[in-house]
Write a protein that holds these residues in place. Structure first.
Motif, PDB file in Angstrom:
ATOM      1  N   ALA A  26      10.648  -5.401 -11.165  1.00 61.40           N
ATOM      2  CA  ALA A  26      10.904  -3.960 -11.133  1.00 61.40           C
ATOM      3  C   ALA A  26       9.973  -3.205 -12.077  1.00 61.40           C
ATOM      4  O   ALA A  26       9.654  -2.036 -11.842  1.00 61.40           O
ATOM      5  CB  ALA A  26      12.365  -3.674 -11.494  1.00 61.40           C
ATOM      6  N   ASP A  27       9.525  -3.879 -13.124  1.00 57.18           N
ATOM      7  CA  ASP A  27       8.623  -3.283 -14.109  1.00 57.18           C
ATOM      8  C   ASP A  27       7.157  -3.389 -13.678  1.00 57.18           C
ATOM      9  O   ASP A  27       6.266  -2.979 -14.402  1.00 57.18           O
ATOM     10  CB  ASP A  27       8.820  -3.996 -15.451  1.00 57.18           C
ATOM     11  CG  ASP A  27       8.853  -3.068 -16.635  1.00 57.18           C
ATOM     12  OD1 ASP A  27       8.901  -1.844 -16.440  1.00 57.18           O
ATOM     13  OD2 ASP A  27       8.818  -3.581 -17.768  1.00 57.18           O
ATOM     14  N   GLY A  28       6.892  -4.007 -12.531  1.00 55.03           N
ATOM     15  CA  GLY A  28       5.524  -4.180 -12.056  1.00 55.03           C
ATOM     16  C   GLY A  28       4.800  -5.369 -12.648  1.00 55.03           C
ATOM     17  O   GLY A  28       3.602  -5.533 -12.452  1.00 55.03           O
ATOM     18  N   THR A 134       1.357  -5.092 -21.263  1.00 55.94           N
ATOM     19  CA  THR A 134       0.888  -3.739 -21.577  1.00 55.94           C
ATOM     20  C   THR A 134       1.570  -2.675 -20.725  1.00 55.94           C
ATOM     21  O   THR A 134       1.673  -1.530 -21.158  1.00 55.94           O
ATOM     22  CB  THR A 134      -0.639  -3.629 -21.394  1.00 55.94           C
ATOM     23  OG1 THR A 134      -0.966  -4.007 -20.041  1.00 55.94           O
ATOM     24  CG2 THR A 134      -1.386  -4.519 -22.373  1.00 55.94           C
ATOM     25  N   ILE A 135       2.048  -3.041 -19.534  1.00 50.85           N
ATOM     26  CA  ILE A 135       2.644  -2.042 -18.641  1.00 50.85           C
ATOM     27  C   ILE A 135       4.157  -1.893 -18.822  1.00 50.85           C
ATOM     28  O   ILE A 135       4.772  -1.047 -18.169  1.00 50.85           O
ATOM     29  CB  ILE A 135       2.330  -2.351 -17.159  1.00 50.85           C
ATOM     30  CG1 ILE A 135       2.960  -3.681 -16.738  1.00 50.85           C
ATOM     31  CG2 ILE A 135       0.841  -2.341 -16.920  1.00 50.85           C
ATOM     32  CD1 ILE A 135       2.870  -3.951 -15.253  1.00 50.85           C
ATOM     33  N   ALA A 136       4.774  -2.678 -19.697  1.00 47.05           N
ATOM     34  CA  ALA A 136       6.236  -2.653 -19.873  1.00 47.05           C
ATOM     35  C   ALA A 136       6.648  -1.559 -20.856  1.00 47.05           C
ATOM     36  O   ALA A 136       7.228  -1.820 -21.906  1.00 47.05           O
ATOM     37  CB  ALA A 136       6.726  -4.019 -20.323  1.00 47.05           C
ATOM     38  N   HIS A 137       6.386  -0.317 -20.506  1.00 43.22           N
ATOM     39  CA  HIS A 137       6.594   0.802 -21.428  1.00 43.22           C
ATOM     40  C   HIS A 137       8.050   0.972 -21.857  1.00 43.22           C
ATOM     41  O   HIS A 137       8.324   1.310 -23.009  1.00 43.22           O
ATOM     42  CB  HIS A 137       6.047   2.090 -20.817  1.00 43.22           C
ATOM     43  CG  HIS A 137       4.593   2.004 -20.477  1.00 43.22           C
ATOM     44  ND1 HIS A 137       3.611   1.913 -21.431  1.00 43.22           N
ATOM     45  CD2 HIS A 137       3.957   1.937 -19.279  1.00 43.22           C
ATOM     46  CE1 HIS A 137       2.430   1.816 -20.839  1.00 43.22           C
ATOM     47  NE2 HIS A 137       2.610   1.828 -19.539  1.00 43.22           N
ATOM     48  N   GLY A 138       8.987   0.751 -20.963  1.00 40.34           N
ATOM     49  CA  GLY A 138      10.404   0.835 -21.335  1.00 40.34           C
ATOM     50  C   GLY A 138      10.760  -0.198 -22.387  1.00 40.34           C
ATOM     51  O   GLY A 138      11.501   0.083 -23.329  1.00 40.34           O
ATOM     52  N   GLY A 161      -6.296 -11.221 -16.492  1.00 37.55           N
ATOM     53  CA  GLY A 161      -5.590 -10.121 -15.862  1.00 37.55           C
ATOM     54  C   GLY A 161      -4.210  -9.838 -16.440  1.00 37.55           C
ATOM     55  O   GLY A 161      -3.564  -8.874 -16.036  1.00 37.55           O
ATOM     56  N   VAL A 162      -3.738 -10.678 -17.366  1.00 34.33           N
ATOM     57  CA  VAL A 162      -2.439 -10.449 -18.001  1.00 34.33           C
ATOM     58  C   VAL A 162      -2.684 -10.267 -19.491  1.00 34.33           C
ATOM     59  O   VAL A 162      -2.971 -11.222 -20.212  1.00 34.33           O
ATOM     60  CB  VAL A 162      -1.455 -11.622 -17.762  1.00 34.33           C
ATOM     61  CG1 VAL A 162      -0.143 -11.370 -18.503  1.00 34.33           C
ATOM     62  CG2 VAL A 162      -1.197 -11.813 -16.272  1.00 34.33           C
ATOM     63  N   ASP A 163      -2.607  -9.025 -19.934  1.00 35.00           N
ATOM     64  CA  ASP A 163      -2.829  -8.705 -21.341  1.00 35.00           C
ATOM     65  C   ASP A 163      -1.482  -8.457 -22.003  1.00 35.00           C
ATOM     66  O   ASP A 163      -0.686  -7.641 -21.530  1.00 35.00           O
ATOM     67  CB  ASP A 163      -3.727  -7.474 -21.474  1.00 35.00           C
ATOM     68  CG  ASP A 163      -5.101  -7.722 -20.887  1.00 35.00           C
ATOM     69  OD1 ASP A 163      -5.657  -8.813 -21.133  1.00 35.00           O
ATOM     70  OD2 ASP A 163      -5.608  -6.847 -20.180  1.00 35.00           O
ATOM     71  N   LEU A 164      -1.238  -9.163 -23.099  1.00 35.05           N
ATOM     72  CA  LEU A 164       0.033  -9.056 -23.796  1.00 35.05           C
ATOM     73  C   LEU A 164      -0.150  -8.455 -25.179  1.00 35.05           C
ATOM     74  O   LEU A 164      -1.109  -8.781 -25.890  1.00 35.05           O
ATOM     75  CB  LEU A 164       0.696 -10.439 -23.921  1.00 35.05           C
ATOM     76  CG  LEU A 164       1.002 -11.132 -22.600  1.00 35.05           C
ATOM     77  CD1 LEU A 164       1.640 -12.494 -22.860  1.00 35.05           C
ATOM     78  CD2 LEU A 164       1.897 -10.283 -21.708  1.00 35.05           C
TER      79      LEU A 164
END
Length: 171
Positions: A26-28, A134-138, A161-164
């Motif tokens: 759900a978070d992409g 990086t995209i998990a803003h919530g 492709g997966v930046d943490l």
């Protein structure tokens, strides 16, 4: 609504795995073409239960979330160093988000880290660390509300492709 957190029971592992996978999706975070492997890792709660603590969040008795807590080191630690506990694979069912389950799971991890460092009774950790996409803003907002701060020097890329991002909280 009454959120309860406790050690997950083995009969709840399947539900927790599906919930964590759904939360990440759900978070992409599972949109990459090669994310099927990681989705399987997220679902494999039983596989990580022997090397970490699995904590469940229940809302009026129904499992709505879970987290993997790594007291100190071991095979489930990605970035934890000496004296650090690590929080991994936190997820709350998308339809249950916003009710406090994520905060309750995080607080339980912080309490365990400070109190005893884990189930083996060793001294508590000095800090707690975690990695987040990086995209998990919530998720970032939740961590910051609970006193975690970014540690850019420890950011990492487990696969292309997966930046943490790394977050740290002193205890």
């Amino acid at each position: 609504m009454s959120i309860e957190v406790r050690d997950a029971e083995p009969s709840e592992y399947d539900a927790i795995g599906k919930i964590v996978e759904a939360a990440f999706a759900a978070d992409g975070q599972l949109d990459a073409p090669d994310s099927a492997f990681y989705a399987g890792v997220l679902r494999d709660v039983a596989g990580r239960a022997g090397a970490a603590e699995i904590i469940a969040a229940l809302d009026d008795g129904v499992v709505v979330g879970g987290v993997t807590f790594v007291p100190r080191g071991g095979p489930m630690a990605d970035i934890a160093g000496d004296g650090e506990a690590e929080i991994r694979m936190l997820g709350v069912a998308p339809d249950a988000q916003g009710r406090g389950a994520g905060s309750a799971l995080m607080r339980e991890c912080l309490d365990r880290a400070a109190r005893d460092g884990g189930r083996d009774g060793a001294p508590g950790a000095r800090r707690v660390v975690l990695s987040t996409n990086t995209i998990a803003h919530g998720s970032h907002r939740l961590y910051e509300r609970l006193g975690f701060v970014r540690d850019p020097a420890r950011d990492w890329t487990p696969v292309p492709g997966v930046d943490l991002l790394c977050y740290v909280r002193e205890l």
